[in-house]
Design a protein around this motif. Structure first.
Motif, mmCIF file in Angstrom:
data_model
loop_
_atom_site.group_PDB
_atom_site.id
_atom_site.type_symbol
_atom_site.label_atom_id
_atom_site.label_comp_id
_atom_site.label_asym_id
_atom_site.label_seq_id
_atom_site.Cartn_x
_atom_site.Cartn_y
_atom_site.Cartn_z
ATOM 1 N N UNK A 80 3.129 7.150 3.333
ATOM 2 C CA UNK A 80 4.248 7.993 3.774
ATOM 3 C C UNK A 80 5.047 8.503 2.583
ATOM 4 N N UNK A 81 5.269 7.658 1.591
ATOM 5 C CA UNK A 81 6.064 8.069 0.424
ATOM 6 C C UNK A 81 5.437 9.269 -0.273
ATOM 7 N N UNK A 82 4.122 9.243 -0.436
ATOM 8 C CA UNK A 82 3.458 10.370 -1.096
ATOM 9 C C UNK A 82 3.425 11.586 -0.179
ATOM 10 N N UNK A 83 3.106 11.378 1.092
ATOM 11 C CA UNK A 83 3.065 12.512 2.027
ATOM 12 C C UNK A 83 4.427 13.194 2.109
ATOM 13 N N UNK A 84 5.479 12.399 2.168
ATOM 14 C CA UNK A 84 6.823 12.976 2.283
ATOM 15 C C UNK A 84 7.284 13.631 0.989
ATOM 16 N N UNK A 110 -1.344 10.231 -7.800
ATOM 17 C CA UNK A 110 -2.214 9.435 -8.678
ATOM 18 C C UNK A 110 -1.598 8.073 -8.974
ATOM 19 N N UNK A 111 -0.277 8.005 -9.018
ATOM 20 C CA UNK A 111 0.397 6.734 -9.294
ATOM 21 C C UNK A 111 0.265 5.754 -8.137
ATOM 22 N N UNK A 112 -0.179 6.246 -6.977
ATOM 23 C CA UNK A 112 -0.374 5.359 -5.829
ATOM 24 C C UNK A 112 -1.379 4.261 -6.131
ATOM 25 N N UNK A 113 -2.329 4.530 -6.994
ATOM 26 C CA UNK A 113 -3.386 3.555 -7.277
ATOM 27 C C UNK A 113 -2.804 2.205 -7.670
ATOM 28 N N UNK A 114 -1.717 2.213 -8.406
ATOM 29 C CA UNK A 114 -1.136 0.938 -8.847
ATOM 30 C C UNK A 114 -0.376 0.226 -7.718
ATOM 31 N N UNK A 115 -0.201 0.889 -6.583
ATOM 32 C CA UNK A 115 0.471 0.272 -5.441
ATOM 33 C C UNK A 115 -0.488 -0.508 -4.538
ATOM 34 N N UNK A 169 3.447 -3.770 -0.876
ATOM 35 C CA UNK A 169 4.104 -3.116 0.254
ATOM 36 C C UNK A 169 3.138 -2.996 1.419
ATOM 37 N N UNK A 170 3.351 -1.973 2.241
ATOM 38 C CA UNK A 170 2.387 -1.709 3.310
ATOM 39 C C UNK A 170 1.674 -0.409 2.995
ATOM 40 N N UNK A 171 0.469 -0.285 3.515
ATOM 41 C CA UNK A 171 -0.313 0.926 3.294
ATOM 42 C C UNK A 171 0.438 2.123 3.881
ATOM 43 N N UNK A 172 0.989 1.959 5.078
ATOM 44 C CA UNK A 172 1.715 3.067 5.714
ATOM 45 C C UNK A 172 2.897 3.522 4.874
#
Length: 194
Positions: free
Chosen positions: A90-94, A74-79, A83-86
């Protein structure tokens, strides 16, 4: 070792972290309430003072780790726009593979009562893979709106592919198996590019 009658700070997290270390190091079969409290350096009865038994403990451990991963997603929204989408994806997937993810998945599968409790909690709205998938799709929609993803990229499909692949790798992997992270990196790259 904490003496009897003395409060143990952050007891849940202390016990959860101990369980993760045991499962990663020795496998799911080594997890007992005694091994957890010994690893945590606390009184033998502490686990049963906070949980109805080992199955409830395992279920709560899995649910806690799912909730953490969902919060991170959920915190990805603020990103969006940074950076880059990948890299962000990747950070969340990993993160699904951090802190013993594959080992914990195996642990849950060895304890049918814990698995049933996890499924029940998710059915009742507890965070799990669906929450992570929704958060990833929301993030990708925001990136697409910013023009950082092509309009042809379907956020819901990409999110399903990422979460489905992570789930597959978690359920079929084992602690001594190949590292699943390179496969996730390749998938993310194929789905959203650099």
């Amino acid at each position: 070792m904490s003496p009897r009658g003395v409060a143990t700070p952050d007891v849940r997290e202390r016990l959860f972290a101990a369980a993760e270390r045991i499962v990663e190091r020795d496998g799911p079969g080594a997890l007992t309430s005694r091994s957890v409290t010994t690893e945590a350096g606390c009184a033998k009865g502490l686990l049963h003072a906070h949980f109805a038994g080992l199955d409830e403990f395992v279920a709560e451990l899995c649910l806690d780790r799912f909730a953490r991963t969902a919060a991170r997603a959920r915190a990805m929204a603020r990103l969006a726009g940074q950076g880059t989408v990948s890299e962000n994806l990747e950070a969340v997937a990993l993160s699904l593979f951090e802190r013993g993810g594959p080992a914990l998945s195996g642990l849950a599968l060895t304890r049918p009562a814990a698995t049933a409790r996890v499924r029940e909690a998710m059915r009742d709205g507890g965070p799990g893979f669906s929450a992570v998938q929704e958060a990833i799709a929301g993030y990708l929609e925001a990136e697409r709106a910013l023009g950082r993803l092509p309009a042809t990229v379907d956020p819901d499909t990409v999110a399903l592919a990422v979460v489905g692949t992570a789930h597959h790798l978690l359920m079929t992997g084992h602690p001594d198996g190949p590292d699943p992270r390179p496969a996730m990196n390749r998938l993310v790259g194929a789905l959203v590019g650099a």
